[in-house]
Enzyme design. Sequence first.
Site: not given
Length: 294
Positions: A48, A51, A75, A162-163, A199-201
């Site tokens: 997104h 990135h 992870q 930074e996120k 966020s991808s989520r």
Amino acid sequence: MSLRMSAKKGEAIELPIVRSIADLRSAIALRRAAGESIGLVPTMGALHEGHLALVRASCSGMDCTVATVLVNPLQFSPDEDFESYPRNEAGDAAMLSEAGADLLYAPAIEEIYPEGFSTKVEVTGLTDVLCGAFRPVHFSGVATVVTKLFLQALPDAAFFGEKDYQQVLVVRRLVRDLDIPIHIEMVPTVREADGLALSSRNAYLTAEERAVAPKLYATLNEMAMAIRKGNAIAETIAIGEAALREAGFRSIDYLDVRDPETLARVEVSGRPARIFAAVHLGKARLIDNLAIPG
Ligand code: AMP
């Protein structure tokens, strides 16, 4: 196939994709031989604008930008979303090409973790708190894969968001401790117009949850202003937690005010500090953080 236009000649250029460590090293060696600097942007894909901000930051300072896409199993805990994590390589390649990346490194998991793989990179201390306290294997998985990607690509600089502020500190610590000569650049968080950090989520959110989600950032802002005005930190955190529950977040992993370098708790206002939050909303776990202006 992902195409972008050559800035100089107006012709379509295909974004090269490499899948093996050997091919990555050959492609980078050619760039090095031409005297180019190398920037690395590690990601898990489902890209997104957040990135792409990292890609653009790399492109503006480095001659050659290598993006990596790998959903890193190390992870994720067994109860987390490794299997269902969004994957879209064709879309990722098109976006990377458009943003100006020069190379996509998209290895298979077996290329990174061959049979018998048994080494872990563990950064202690910084990983005991915040996300590390709730995701026990997360940072050692991140540190291990990032170290491998660094040694595979040997870039001059690597770009992180930074996120994931705690992740940036962990990566900075590991390059310092292991004498890895790579500059770590932190790129500001990219947000939706309503403040939600990309966020991808976020794709897991229903329309109703999506309407609630921006209240996380709004709450962090209110807390930052209150602390800046001199309100007590403990009380401000309690008010913030109540506001998040009232807004509809399912549970709060943490809402904390911490030192921006050491991540030690900050209990009195007037010191450098950052607010960190991780909350659950539907199937998504959202994280965000914000500096408290001095
Ligand atoms: P991920 O694919 O989630 O592992 O993220 C890859 C990189 O993109 C990490 O360095 C993240 O911090 C960064 N990133 C993710 N979302 C954002 C965002 N909204 N703004 C800036 N960077 C981000």
